[in-house]
Write a protein that holds these residues in place. Sequence first.
Motif, PDB file in Angstrom:
ATOM      1  N   UNK A   1       0.838  -1.170   0.000  1.00  0.00           N
ATOM      2  CA  UNK A   1       0.000   0.000   0.000  1.00  0.00           C
ATOM      3  C   UNK A   1       0.887   1.237   0.000  1.00  0.00           C
ATOM      4  N   UNK A   2       0.723   2.078  -0.978  1.00  0.00           N
ATOM      5  CA  UNK A   2       1.448   3.337  -1.028  1.00  0.00           C
ATOM      6  C   UNK A   2       0.555   4.423  -0.442  1.00  0.00           C
ATOM      7  N   UNK A   3       1.044   5.092   0.610  1.00  0.00           N
ATOM      8  CA  UNK A   3       0.253   6.113   1.285  1.00  0.00           C
ATOM      9  C   UNK A   3       0.105   7.350   0.415  1.00  0.00           C
ATOM     10  N   UNK A   4      -1.117   7.870   0.362  1.00  0.00           N
ATOM     11  CA  UNK A   4      -1.351   9.122  -0.352  1.00  0.00           C
ATOM     12  C   UNK A   4      -1.715  10.249   0.611  1.00  0.00           C
ATOM     13  N   UNK A   5      -2.245   9.906   1.785  1.00  0.00           N
ATOM     14  CA  UNK A   5      -2.606  10.882   2.805  1.00  0.00           C
ATOM     15  C   UNK A   5      -2.186  10.329   4.166  1.00  0.00           C
ATOM     16  N   UNK A   6      -1.637  11.194   5.006  1.00  0.00           N
ATOM     17  CA  UNK A   6      -1.305  10.803   6.375  1.00  0.00           C
ATOM     18  C   UNK A   6      -2.097  11.669   7.334  1.00  0.00           C
ATOM     19  N   UNK A   7      -2.789  11.009   8.244  1.00  0.00           N
ATOM     20  CA  UNK A   7      -3.498  11.694   9.327  1.00  0.00           C
ATOM     21  C   UNK A   7      -2.607  11.602  10.553  1.00  0.00           C
ATOM     22  N   UNK A   8      -2.301  12.747  11.161  1.00  0.00           N
ATOM     23  CA  UNK A   8      -1.436  12.782  12.336  1.00  0.00           C
ATOM     24  C   UNK A   8      -2.125  13.623  13.406  1.00  0.00           C
ATOM     25  N   UNK A   9      -2.377  13.007  14.559  1.00  0.00           N
ATOM     26  CA  UNK A   9      -3.096  13.666  15.647  1.00  0.00           C
ATOM     27  C   UNK A   9      -2.316  13.458  16.938  1.00  0.00           C
ATOM     28  N   UNK A  10      -2.140  14.515  17.713  1.00  0.00           N
ATOM     29  CA  UNK A  10      -1.562  14.407  19.050  1.00  0.00           C
ATOM     30  C   UNK A  10      -2.473  15.142  20.020  1.00  0.00           C
ATOM     31  N   UNK A  11      -2.698  14.532  21.173  1.00  0.00           N
ATOM     32  CA  UNK A  11      -3.491  15.154  22.223  1.00  0.00           C
ATOM     33  C   UNK A  11      -2.799  14.930  23.559  1.00  0.00           C
ATOM     34  N   UNK A  12      -2.701  16.004  24.337  1.00  0.00           N
ATOM     35  CA  UNK A  12      -2.199  15.878  25.698  1.00  0.00           C
ATOM     36  C   UNK A  12      -3.319  15.342  26.576  1.00  0.00           C
ATOM     37  N   UNK A  13      -2.928  14.665  27.656  1.00  0.00           N
ATOM     38  CA  UNK A  13      -3.907  14.139  28.600  1.00  0.00           C
ATOM     39  C   UNK A  13      -3.273  14.054  29.978  1.00  0.00           C
TER      40      UNK A  13
END
Length: 94
Positions: A1-13
Amino acid sequence: MEATVTIYIQREHDHQFDHIAALSESIAEELAEEYGIRWGWKDEKLEIRHSSARGFMLAEEGMITIELRLGFAASLFSSSIEASILERLDQLLN
């Protein structure tokens, strides 16, 4: 699978690791039901696998990180996938 979109999320907790791990599993189960992903733990990373997506959720003290690399088919729905993850993550962290 060749990635076309990357979702990157960071949340402090400010939750304990066990709570964040359970939260990560809850999100993964919801993604499994909705999108048919497979998931499993590898050390602190909850790895996510699908024919058109790969990624992880990393549960650390003070921070949760989600990264999903989407292939072409999944990239068509990237904004709704990201919005769904953000909404659910924010609900579970509060």
